[in-house]
Structure formats: structure tokens, C-alpha cells
Design a protein around this motif. Structure first.
Motif, PDB file in Angstrom:
ATOM      1  N   CYS A   1       1.501   6.596  -6.548  1.00 45.60           N
ATOM      2  CA  CYS A   1       0.763   7.733  -5.998  1.00 45.60           C
ATOM      3  C   CYS A   1       0.349   8.648  -7.149  1.00 45.60           C
ATOM      4  N   GLY A   2      -0.523   9.596  -6.871  1.00 45.16           N
ATOM      5  CA  GLY A   2      -1.032  10.469  -7.922  1.00 45.16           C
ATOM      6  C   GLY A   2       0.047  11.232  -8.649  1.00 45.16           C
ATOM      7  N   VAL A   3       1.045  11.740  -7.905  1.00 44.95           N
ATOM      8  CA  VAL A   3       2.113  12.537  -8.517  1.00 44.95           C
ATOM      9  C   VAL A   3       2.968  11.675  -9.448  1.00 44.95           C
ATOM     10  N   CYS A   4       3.385  10.494  -8.977  1.00 42.06           N
ATOM     11  CA  CYS A   4       4.222   9.613  -9.797  1.00 42.06           C
ATOM     12  C   CYS A   4       3.445   9.091 -11.004  1.00 42.06           C
ATOM     13  N   ASN A   5       2.159   8.824 -10.842  1.00 40.03           N
ATOM     14  CA  ASN A   5       1.342   8.350 -11.953  1.00 40.03           C
ATOM     15  C   ASN A   5       1.239   9.431 -13.029  1.00 40.03           C
ATOM     16  N   TRP A   6       1.052  10.667 -12.594  1.00 40.71           N
ATOM     17  CA  TRP A   6       0.988  11.785 -13.548  1.00 40.71           C
ATOM     18  C   TRP A   6       2.318  11.939 -14.288  1.00 40.71           C
ATOM     19  N   ARG A   7       3.435  11.830 -13.552  1.00 42.37           N
ATOM     20  CA  ARG A   7       4.751  11.990 -14.168  1.00 42.37           C
ATOM     21  C   ARG A   7       5.025  10.875 -15.179  1.00 42.37           C
ATOM     22  N   GLU A   8       4.633   9.646 -14.843  1.00 39.35           N
ATOM     23  CA  GLU A   8       4.832   8.537 -15.766  1.00 39.35           C
ATOM     24  C   GLU A   8       3.981   8.710 -17.025  1.00 39.35           C
ATOM     25  N   ALA A   9       2.767   9.252 -16.854  1.00 42.26           N
ATOM     26  CA  ALA A   9       1.924   9.524 -18.022  1.00 42.26           C
ATOM     27  C   ALA A   9       2.585  10.553 -18.926  1.00 42.26           C
ATOM     28  N   GLN A  10       3.210  11.558 -18.318  1.00 43.99           N
ATOM     29  CA  GLN A  10       3.920  12.568 -19.097  1.00 43.99           C
ATOM     30  C   GLN A  10       5.103  11.942 -19.843  1.00 43.99           C
TER      31      GLN A  10
ATOM     32  N   HIS B   1       0.822  -1.215   0.000  1.00 46.44           N
ATOM     33  CA  HIS B   1       0.000   0.000   0.000  1.00 46.44           C
ATOM     34  C   HIS B   1       0.855   1.264   0.000  1.00 46.44           C
ATOM     35  N   CYS B   2       1.954   1.201  -0.752  1.00 44.57           N
ATOM     36  CA  CYS B   2       2.842   2.357  -0.919  1.00 44.57           C
ATOM     37  C   CYS B   2       3.211   2.495  -2.393  1.00 44.57           C
ATOM     38  N   CYS B   3       3.513   3.696  -2.808  1.00 45.48           N
ATOM     39  CA  CYS B   3       3.919   3.936  -4.195  1.00 45.48           C
ATOM     40  C   CYS B   3       5.177   3.146  -4.519  1.00 45.48           C
ATOM     41  N   GLU B   4       5.175   2.469  -5.685  1.00 44.52           N
ATOM     42  CA  GLU B   4       6.284   1.597  -6.060  1.00 44.52           C
ATOM     43  C   GLU B   4       7.336   2.277  -6.935  1.00 44.52           C
ATOM     44  N   PHE B   5       7.136   3.551  -7.273  1.00 47.34           N
ATOM     45  CA  PHE B   5       8.094   4.199  -8.167  1.00 47.34           C
ATOM     46  C   PHE B   5       9.463   4.286  -7.493  1.00 47.34           C
TER      47      PHE B   5
ATOM     48  N   CYS C   1       9.633   5.958  -3.791  1.00 50.45           N
ATOM     49  CA  CYS C   1       8.751   7.042  -3.354  1.00 50.45           C
ATOM     50  C   CYS C   1       8.038   6.668  -2.053  1.00 50.45           C
ATOM     51  N   ALA C   2       7.339   5.533  -2.033  1.00 52.98           N
ATOM     52  CA  ALA C   2       6.682   4.975  -0.838  1.00 52.98           C
ATOM     53  C   ALA C   2       5.562   5.850  -0.286  1.00 52.98           C
ATOM     54  N   SER C   3       5.062   6.811  -1.069  1.00 53.87           N
ATOM     55  CA  SER C   3       3.947   7.627  -0.613  1.00 53.87           C
ATOM     56  C   SER C   3       2.664   6.802  -0.588  1.00 53.87           C
ATOM     57  N   GLN C   4       1.786   7.102   0.354  1.00 55.61           N
ATOM     58  CA  GLN C   4       0.485   6.440   0.433  1.00 55.61           C
ATOM     59  C   GLN C   4      -0.640   7.378   0.005  1.00 55.61           C
ATOM     60  N   PHE C   5      -0.288   8.564  -0.475  1.00 59.60           N
ATOM     61  CA  PHE C   5      -1.278   9.591  -0.799  1.00 59.60           C
ATOM     62  C   PHE C   5      -1.796   9.404  -2.215  1.00 59.60           C
ATOM     63  N   GLN C   6      -3.122   9.355  -2.361  1.00 59.31           N
ATOM     64  CA  GLN C   6      -3.784   9.175  -3.659  1.00 59.31           C
ATOM     65  C   GLN C   6      -3.213   7.979  -4.417  1.00 59.31           C
ATOM     66  N   LEU C   7      -3.163   6.825  -3.766  1.00 61.94           N
ATOM     67  CA  LEU C   7      -2.608   5.623  -4.377  1.00 61.94           C
ATOM     68  C   LEU C   7      -3.509   5.158  -5.523  1.00 61.94           C
ATOM     69  N   GLN C   8      -2.900   4.854  -6.667  1.00 60.41           N
ATOM     70  CA  GLN C   8      -3.645   4.500  -7.876  1.00 60.41           C
ATOM     71  C   GLN C   8      -3.020   3.279  -8.544  1.00 60.41           C
ATOM     72  N   LEU C   9      -3.848   2.583  -9.331  1.00 60.86           N
ATOM     73  CA  LEU C   9      -3.368   1.443 -10.106  1.00 60.86           C
ATOM     74  C   LEU C   9      -2.791   1.960 -11.418  1.00 60.86           C
ATOM     75  N   ASP C  10      -1.585   1.517 -11.756  1.00 58.41           N
ATOM     76  CA  ASP C  10      -0.906   2.025 -12.952  1.00 58.41           C
ATOM     77  C   ASP C  10      -0.455   0.865 -13.835  1.00 58.41           C
ATOM     78  N   HIS C  11      -0.583   1.062 -15.166  1.00 55.92           N
ATOM     79  CA  HIS C  11      -0.007   0.117 -16.130  1.00 55.92           C
ATOM     80  C   HIS C  11       1.445   0.509 -16.379  1.00 55.92           C
ATOM     81  N   ILE C  12       2.375  -0.400 -16.108  1.00 56.30           N
ATOM     82  CA  ILE C  12       3.792  -0.099 -16.310  1.00 56.30           C
ATOM     83  C   ILE C  12       4.028   0.312 -17.760  1.00 56.30           C
ATOM     84  N   GLN C  13       3.469  -0.454 -18.689  1.00 53.27           N
ATOM     85  CA  GLN C  13       3.428  -0.062 -20.101  1.00 53.27           C
ATOM     86  C   GLN C  13       1.970   0.231 -20.440  1.00 53.27           C
ATOM     87  N   PRO C  14       1.627   1.478 -20.754  1.00 57.28           N
ATOM     88  CA  PRO C  14       0.219   1.838 -20.981  1.00 57.28           C
ATOM     89  C   PRO C  14      -0.430   0.991 -22.063  1.00 57.28           C
TER      90      PRO C  14
END
Length: 326
Positions: A309-318, A267-271, A280-293
Motif C-alpha cells: 500500500c502507499g503508506v508501507c511503500n513510503w516507509r520502505e523507501a525511507q 490484491h492486499c498489501c504484503e508488508f 498489513c493487508a490494506s487495499q488502499f493505494q496498492l502499488q508495485l514495489d521492488h523488495i530490493q530497490p
């Protein structure tokens, strides 16, 4: 007759929009080192001004007035520097620690406040004990610093709560939580961070209270639970054709798989930062992410899923050139 100095044009605003990411990071690291060195020098000079009472030569009856009225520090900024300077005066050996960043201004302020509390209770610390205490605070966060100070100085927090009405009809509430109570509250805050994105405990407590009231009163029925990724936009957020196309393109990810992914991630960010190796290990706004979209050839297999987490997910999308995580 001496001519007045010619008026100078105000400096142009700093434009960093064309500076590369690496250069921005390099500059900020260099500036932070300079800032720590300057902070150390300022504290040394504050001590010397106070020792010589140089502020009186300029017509000020206190160091505080000199800092706020002559040097134009804000009230709290001036007081913080005065407190930190007193700790440096007691333990000048910590000067290199301030310069390198293992001890910071906020920590010194907390130490000075704790030392003052000890002195009032008749248990003033010696310079050697103060030095040993400061050594235990090196590279600690704000909350870790407070915990160490409370433990080492045996300063038991008061447990009563206070309610203080404010001028704008709000209420200021002060109360003490045990470590267990605080961790429970923080965990709940992380779990509702999609609904309450601000890191604001007052809003989190209000949200949790409202949710419980609705549950008890039965004023609203529970929303139907649907299996699927929380990252999938709802129909209300986009035109029906786009929504229908997206649903056809991807499969819903079962709740069982989602739970397995989050459990595997504890239950922590895996980035993991590829440069530092730090997770990262953040627990804030934890989301499911596709490693390869999916749009880039990825799949819904569990091996292609991770928790971000939301921030890392947004950065990976970018990084993949996507406007939003999908």
C-alpha cells in the motif's frame, strides 16, 4: 486580606522531535493503557454523580449541563460518556473489559442506543442478556459491532433514502446499502485510491460517476494505455534529462507480471511487521514495489516484486534511504 494566587506561566509546548521511535511507541502504549483506565473511572464517577444528583448542588439542573458547562466537555463527548456510563451501570462486570481495551467507549455508545431502541419497541433486554451481548462484542471493530447488534437484536435497517438540502447549498444524502453493495463500493474506492487518496466515499462516488459520464458521452477519449509501473514518475513531473535517464536505467514491467504480483498478494498489501508478524493487508493505494530497490542492486524479476500500500511503500523507501519509492 488573602492575597490572590500568583499567575502561573503557561506550560511549554511538548517537543517530541528528539525522542527516539521506540520511545515514542513505548510512551504511547503506556498512555493508551492509562487512558482506558481513566475512561473506566470517569464512567464510574458519572454514574455516582447522577445517582446522588450532585450536579444540583452546583446549580445545574441536569448531568449534561454539569458535564458541558462545569467540566467543559463538548456536547457529543458528554453525551457519549453518559450513554456509556448507563451501559456500565447495567453491566458493571464489563469494567475490566473497558480497562483492558476489549470494549471501548464507541461500542458502549452503540450498545446503549440499541438498547434504547429495543425498549421503545417493547422488547427491553434483561441485564443477563445485555451481558451476553457485550461478551460477543469484545475486540470487535466498529463495523463488526454494528453488524452483531443488528443481527442479535434483529434491528432491520430502513431501506429508504433521504435527501436533505443544507444551508451551504450542499445536499445530505442518507441511504442503506446491503453488505454486498457496500463491499462493491469499497472495492471500487480502493481501485481508484490513487486518484482519490482521501478515504471519502462522497468523493469516490463523484469520481466514479464522472468517469462513467465521460465514457457514455464520449466527451474525452480514453487515455492511451502504457505498460509500466505506476510508480514511474511521468515526464511532466521532472526535467526531461532526469526522466530520460530513469527510463534508460529501468525496464518497463509488463502488465502480465504486474497482474501476477497483485494476484499472488490477493490484491492486499504484503508488508509483514517483523515484530508482531501481522500483515498489513490494506487495499488502499496498492502499488508495485521492488523488495530490493533498483538503485540498491535489485532487479525487475518477479521474485523481487511485491504489492504494498502507499503508506508501507513510503516507509520502505525511507528504510532504504530513498526520497521516494522507485
Amino acid at each position: 486580606m488573602q492575597q490572590p494566587p500568583a499567575p502561573q506561566n503557561p506550560p511549554a509546548p511538548l517537543d517530541l522531535s528528539k525522542v527516539s521511535n521506540q520511545e515514542i511507541l513505548f510512551r504511547l502504549e503506556r498512555l493508551s493503557r492509562s487512558e482506558r483506565k481513566i475512561t473506566h473511572l470517569i464512567l464510574c464517577h458519572i454514574n455516582e454523580v447522577e445517582l446522588r444528583k450532585l450536579y444540583s448542588e452546583l446549580g445545574y439542573d441536569s448531568l449534561y449541563k454539569y458535564l458541558t458547562q462545569h467540566l467543559h466537555y463538548g456536547g457529543s463527548a458528554a453525551y457519549d460518556r453518559m450513554q456509556a456510563a448507563r451501559v456500565l451501570k447495567i453491566s458493571p462486570e464489563i469494567a475490566p473489559k473497558i480497562e483492558e481495551g476489549s470494549l471501548n467507549l464507541s461500542q458502549l455508545v452503540k450498545v446503549e442506543q440499541s438498547l434504547k431502541q429495543e425498549q421503545k419497541s417493547g422488547k427491553a433486554l434483561s441485564p443477563q442478556s445485555t451481558q451476553e451481548l457485550l461478551g460477543k462484542l469484545e475486540n470487535k471493530s466498529g463495523s463488526e459491532t454494528e453488524k452483531i447488534l443488528a443481527s442479535e437484536l434483529n434491528q432491520t435497517p430502513k431501506t429508504q433514502q433521504k435527501l436533505k438540502p443544507q444551508k451551504d447549498e450542499s445536499v445530505r444524502l442518507e441511504f442503506t446499502l446491503t453488505q454486498e453493495q457496500y463491499q462493491i463500493l469499497k472495492k471500487a474506492q480502493h481501485l481508484i485510491s490513487h486518484s482519490v487518496p482521501e478515504n471519502n466515499l462522497a468523493k469516490a462516488i463523484t469520481y466514479l460517476a464522472q468517469a462513467y459520464i465521460k465514457k457514455v458521452e464520449g466527451s474525452k477519449k480514453n487515455k492511451a494505455k502504457t505498460e509500466g509501473s505506476s510508480l514511474t514518475p511521468s515526464r511532466t513531473e521532472m526535467p526531461f534529462k532526469v526522466y530520460k535517464t530513469l527510463r534508460q536505467k529501468r525496464k518497463f514491467i509488463s502488465l502480465k507480471i504486474r497482474r501476477e504480483v497483485f494476484a499472488k498478494a490477493q490484491h492486499c498489501c504484503e508488508f509483514v511487521n517483523p515484530l508482531t508478524g501481522k500483515r498489513c493487508a490494506s487495499q488502499f493505494q496498492l502499488q508495485l514495489d521492488h523488495i530490493q530497490p533498483l538503485s540498491c542492486g535489485g532487479s525487475d524479476e518477479i521474485t523481487n516484486l511485491r504489492a504494498l500500500c502507499g503508506v508501507c511503500n513510503w516507509r520502505e523507501a525511507q528504510r532504504w534511504g530513498l526520497e521516494r519509492p522507485l
